[in-house]
Scaffold this motif. Structure first.
Motif, PDB file in Angstrom:
ATOM      1  N   THR A  26      20.943 -14.282  12.401  1.00 36.63           N
ATOM      2  CA  THR A  26      21.159 -15.961  12.503  1.00 36.63           C
ATOM      3  C   THR A  26      21.190 -16.089  14.193  1.00 36.63           C
ATOM      4  OG1 THR A  26      22.356 -16.284  10.375  1.00 36.63           O
ATOM      5  CG2 THR A  26      22.517 -17.958  12.178  1.00 36.63           C
ATOM      6  N   SER A  27      21.715 -15.496  14.806  1.00 39.18           N
ATOM      7  CA  SER A  27      21.947 -15.409  16.221  1.00 39.18           C
ATOM      8  C   SER A  27      20.421 -15.236  17.045  1.00 39.18           C
ATOM      9  CB  SER A  27      22.809 -14.276  16.525  1.00 39.18           C
ATOM     10  OG  SER A  27      23.311 -14.448  18.248  1.00 39.18           O
ATOM     11  N   LEU A  28      19.843 -14.286  16.254  1.00 41.42           N
ATOM     12  CA  LEU A  28      18.423 -14.161  17.251  1.00 41.42           C
ATOM     13  C   LEU A  28      17.788 -15.220  16.886  1.00 41.42           C
ATOM     14  CD1 LEU A  28      18.004 -10.364  16.128  1.00 41.42           C
ATOM     15  CD2 LEU A  28      18.420 -11.121  18.323  1.00 41.42           C
ATOM     16  N   ASN A  29      17.884 -15.663  15.645  1.00 39.69           N
ATOM     17  CA  ASN A  29      16.963 -17.085  15.446  1.00 39.69           C
ATOM     18  C   ASN A  29      17.278 -18.264  16.260  1.00 39.69           C
ATOM     19  OD1 ASN A  29      15.268 -16.114  13.433  1.00 39.69           O
ATOM     20  ND2 ASN A  29      16.910 -16.603  11.851  1.00 39.69           N
ATOM     21  N   ALA A  30      18.644 -18.351  16.598  1.00 35.02           N
ATOM     22  CA  ALA A  30      18.922 -19.383  17.326  1.00 35.02           C
ATOM     23  C   ALA A  30      18.642 -19.167  18.865  1.00 35.02           C
ATOM     24  CB  ALA A  30      20.622 -19.371  17.388  1.00 35.02           C
ATOM     25  N   ILE A  31      18.611 -17.934  19.393  1.00 36.54           N
ATOM     26  CA  ILE A  31      17.864 -17.873  20.609  1.00 36.54           C
ATOM     27  C   ILE A  31      16.371 -18.026  20.682  1.00 36.54           C
ATOM     28  CG2 ILE A  31      17.578 -15.891  22.360  1.00 36.54           C
ATOM     29  CD1 ILE A  31      20.089 -14.451  21.424  1.00 36.54           C
ATOM     30  N   HIS A  32      15.811 -17.550  19.644  1.00 36.62           N
ATOM     31  CA  HIS A  32      14.501 -17.946  19.335  1.00 36.62           C
ATOM     32  C   HIS A  32      14.084 -19.281  19.459  1.00 36.62           C
ATOM     33  CE1 HIS A  32      10.245 -17.033  18.023  1.00 36.62           C
ATOM     34  NE2 HIS A  32      10.277 -18.053  17.445  1.00 36.62           N
ATOM     35  N   PHE A  33      14.650 -20.180  18.619  1.00 34.82           N
ATOM     36  CA  PHE A  33      14.595 -21.500  18.685  1.00 34.82           C
ATOM     37  C   PHE A  33      14.832 -22.206  19.915  1.00 34.82           C
ATOM     38  CE2 PHE A  33      16.333 -25.783  18.400  1.00 34.82           C
ATOM     39  CZ  PHE A  33      15.306 -26.649  17.898  1.00 34.82           C
ATOM     40  N   SER A  34      15.809 -21.720  20.667  1.00 33.79           N
ATOM     41  CA  SER A  34      16.189 -22.237  21.882  1.00 33.79           C
ATOM     42  C   SER A  34      15.491 -22.023  23.133  1.00 33.79           C
ATOM     43  CB  SER A  34      17.581 -21.779  22.376  1.00 33.79           C
ATOM     44  OG  SER A  34      18.633 -22.274  21.779  1.00 33.79           O
ATOM     45  N   PHE A  35      14.836 -20.892  23.109  1.00 36.00           N
ATOM     46  CA  PHE A  35      13.744 -20.373  24.049  1.00 36.00           C
ATOM     47  C   PHE A  35      12.488 -21.024  23.904  1.00 36.00           C
ATOM     48  CE2 PHE A  35      11.023 -16.992  25.789  1.00 36.00           C
ATOM     49  CZ  PHE A  35      11.442 -17.089  27.251  1.00 36.00           C
ATOM     50  N   ILE A  36      11.924 -21.211  22.506  1.00 33.80           N
ATOM     51  CA  ILE A  36      10.583 -21.436  22.275  1.00 33.80           C
ATOM     52  C   ILE A  36      10.566 -22.971  21.999  1.00 33.80           C
ATOM     53  CG2 ILE A  36       8.762 -21.053  20.935  1.00 33.80           C
ATOM     54  CD1 ILE A  36       9.420 -18.149  20.972  1.00 33.80           C
ATOM     55  N   TRP A  37      11.284 -23.387  20.513  1.00 37.85           N
ATOM     56  CA  TRP A  37      10.764 -24.588  20.271  1.00 37.85           C
ATOM     57  C   TRP A  37      11.700 -25.744  20.720  1.00 37.85           C
ATOM     58  CZ3 TRP A  37       6.813 -25.109  17.254  1.00 37.85           C
ATOM     59  CH2 TRP A  37       6.059 -24.000  16.811  1.00 37.85           C
ATOM     60  N   LEU A  38      12.610 -25.422  21.318  1.00 32.12           N
ATOM     61  CA  LEU A  38      13.455 -26.637  21.869  1.00 32.12           C
ATOM     62  C   LEU A  38      12.577 -27.442  23.393  1.00 32.12           C
ATOM     63  CD1 LEU A  38      15.678 -28.626  22.247  1.00 32.12           C
ATOM     64  CD2 LEU A  38      17.009 -26.723  23.733  1.00 32.12           C
ATOM     65  N   PRO A  39      11.974 -26.446  23.919  1.00 30.00           N
ATOM     66  CA  PRO A  39      11.046 -26.984  25.065  1.00 30.00           C
ATOM     67  C   PRO A  39       9.863 -27.736  24.519  1.00 30.00           C
ATOM     68  CG  PRO A  39      11.632 -24.598  25.660  1.00 30.00           C
ATOM     69  CD  PRO A  39      11.994 -24.982  24.114  1.00 30.00           C
ATOM     70  N   ILE A  40       9.190 -27.342  23.494  1.00 31.41           N
ATOM     71  CA  ILE A  40       8.170 -28.169  23.077  1.00 31.41           C
ATOM     72  C   ILE A  40       8.613 -29.481  22.698  1.00 31.41           C
ATOM     73  CG2 ILE A  40       6.938 -28.183  20.803  1.00 31.41           C
ATOM     74  CD1 ILE A  40       6.456 -25.119  20.982  1.00 31.41           C
ATOM     75  N   ILE A  41       9.884 -29.616  21.743  1.00 29.83           N
ATOM     76  CA  ILE A  41      10.330 -31.128  21.536  1.00 29.83           C
ATOM     77  C   ILE A  41      10.530 -31.736  22.596  1.00 29.83           C
ATOM     78  CG2 ILE A  41      12.303 -32.106  20.453  1.00 29.83           C
ATOM     79  CD1 ILE A  41      12.792 -29.626  18.805  1.00 29.83           C
ATOM     80  N   VAL A  42      11.017 -31.171  23.847  1.00 36.38           N
ATOM     81  CA  VAL A  42      11.142 -32.009  25.054  1.00 36.38           C
ATOM     82  C   VAL A  42       9.937 -32.565  25.491  1.00 36.38           C
ATOM     83  CG1 VAL A  42      11.797 -31.863  27.489  1.00 36.38           C
ATOM     84  CG2 VAL A  42      13.282 -30.997  25.776  1.00 36.38           C
ATOM     85  N   TYR A  43       8.983 -31.480  25.575  1.00 33.12           N
ATOM     86  CA  TYR A  43       7.506 -31.881  26.073  1.00 33.12           C
ATOM     87  C   TYR A  43       6.812 -33.064  25.384  1.00 33.12           C
ATOM     88  CZ  TYR A  43       7.810 -27.343  28.574  1.00 33.12           C
ATOM     89  OH  TYR A  43       8.041 -26.272  29.228  1.00 33.12           O
ATOM     90  N   VAL A  44       7.009 -32.932  24.363  1.00 28.73           N
ATOM     91  CA  VAL A  44       6.245 -34.394  23.364  1.00 28.73           C
ATOM     92  C   VAL A  44       7.162 -35.718  23.717  1.00 28.73           C
ATOM     93  CG1 VAL A  44       6.220 -35.143  21.029  1.00 28.73           C
ATOM     94  CG2 VAL A  44       5.695 -32.671  21.596  1.00 28.73           C
TER      95      VAL A  44
END
Length: 464
Positions: free
Chosen positions: A414-432
């Protein structure tokens, strides 16, 4: 559209000097400002949360809260610094003196922020909060504000502004690459297993280099277009009234910096816990060199499209690179290639608002007769960076805390998935989101030739 033709806030210098081509060495010297700023500020942005959690032994929740509260507080100081710059009139200019006055305080403040006194838990939090506000907030904002505010005062030639800003952003990228690549290896070299000592020596070296660079910039950058009187804060506020392109840029840039801070903050966690080697952070960051290529191409992109579309192109490329990282598995080579694509795009996107802020200063002068370059650029750059960066550190810290992250321990799935989401998918949401906001800027960029012609006419009348 109504606009004032007030002559109280006129600019000085001849029409020729205001629109002159800038010497290459002056552009290089201008790049030293952001090189120095990023050498220290990117060190804070990238490593301070890691320093708090893994070196100073502050909980991740407390560290994230420190960064958020401090950045919001610091954001409030941005308009204050902008007003101070607008009130500054010296033989050296309006913005340039701050490169001299704040160079040493900036270096010292960052140095003490990376000390880790053996206080109680609450004492550590208070020390971290106070020194962080001082270094990454009050003094850095005092440096960042004139770096951006000076651009519209260098020349009124918009092409030269874009070129000068590209030099500046390249300098910033070089500073980012230097600290991100060499910070941890230097910490390991000087600390010999003691990261507290390692950070102390490393920040001492970085600070000395930053001081030399800012002194060099002070000696070689010159302001040619500036107001001939102090701009009261009430007039600075008036320059924002009806300044719709400025509203758009400020909103978009605050949100954009969430992604920028998030990517810098989370890179070390992703390397250490998801990829299994924190030293790989340096490999991530050395890829910032790809951003230099992107920044060098900005004048070409702007020439064949425009500033707004260039920023949108950057956001699209960054989105592609971020998404690619999620689909290449654990292959470090493919992850780095995808990261490089993202760096290319984000470097193009991040450069544009700094150049476009100079145009919103012109828009404010055209509409109200008030040229408040310090205030408008301070809020449009320093405020956005501080608040956006605060959110960009706080949001992933809350995500990690909720997922059960514990520093220096083997992480759960769960913690590793949280790091993965924060590092990769959160910026994508911001860019859009940012791309959608910037769509509304297009119509104002089309007005710029008309605005420039009218302002040149007013200045010519004032000169005569």
């Amino acid at each position: 559209m109504e606009h004032s033709n007030s002559s109280e806030n006129v600019t000085k210098s001849t029409s020729l000097s205001k629109s002159m081509k800038l010497p290459v060495f002056e552009k290089v010297a201008y790049s030293f400002t952001d090189l120095a700023g990023n050498l220290l500020y990117v060190t804070i942005s990238t490593f301070i949360m890691y320093f708090y959690t893994d070196v100073a032994k502050i909980s991740v929740a407390s560290a994230g809260l420190i960064l958020l509260v401090a950045r919001i507080f610091d954001g409030i100081s941005a308009p204050i610094w902008g007003s101070i710059v607008d009130h500054t009139h010296t033989k050296w200019g309006q913005s340039r003196p701050y490169f001299l006055w704040l160079a040493i305080p900036f270096a010292v403040a960052v140095f003490i922020a990376f000390l880790a006194p053996e206080f109680s838990e609450s004492g550590k939090v208070w020390y971290a909060g106070i020194t962080y506000v001082l270094a990454a907030g009050i003094i850095y904002t005092g440096i960042q504000t004139p770096i951006t505010a000076i651009l519209p005062n260098l020349t009124t030639d918009r092409t030269e502004r874009v070129n000068a800003n590209s030099f500046r952003m390249i300098g910033g990228l070089v500073g980012s690459i230097l600290t991100s690549t060499f910070c941890l290896p230097l910490v390991a070299l000087f600390g010999k297993g003691n990261d507290k000592v390692g950070f102390m020596w490393t920040l001492g070296i970085f600070g000395a280099i930053a001081v030399i660079l800012l002194f060099t910039a002070f000696a070689n950058v010159h302001e040619r277009t500036q107001v001939n009187r102090a701009v009261p804060i009430k007039d600075s506020l008036k320059a924002t009234v009806g300044n719709h392109p400025w509203y758009i840029l400020v909103t978009a840039f605050v949100i954009f910096w969430i992604s920028q801070a998030d990517r810098m903050t989370m890179s070390i966690y992703y390397a250490k816990y998801n990829l299994g080697n924190e030293q790989l952070t340096s490999v991530f960051q050395v890829m910032q060199v790809v951003g230099i290529i992107g920044t060098m191409l900005i004048p070409f992109f702007v020439k064949i499209t425009n500033k707004t579309k260039t920023m949108m192109i950057g956001l699209a490329v960054a989105t592609f690179g971020q998404a690619m990282m999620s689909f290449v598995g654990s292959s470090f080579v493919l992850v780095i290639i995808a990261w490089g694509i993202g760096v290319f795009g984000s470097s193009v996107a991040i450069a544009m608002p700094f150049a476009m802020l100079a145009d919103t200063v012109d828009y404010g002068e055209w509409k109200t007769g008030i040229r408040a370059s310090g205030f408008l650029t301070a809020v449009g750059s320093a405020f956005c960076i501080q608040v956006g960066s605060g959110l960009g550190s706080f949001i992933p810290s809350k995500i990690m805390s909720a997922a059960g992250f514990v520093a220096n321990k083997a992480q759960s799935a769960t913690s590793l998935n949280a790091i993965h989401f924060s590092f990769i998918w959160l910026p994508i949401i911001v860019y859009v989101v940012v791309a959608a906001i910037m769509f509304f800027y297009l119509k104002y960029e089309k007005m710029e030739p008309t605005i420039k012609a009218e302002l040149d006419s007013r200045r010519l009348s004032n000169d005569n």
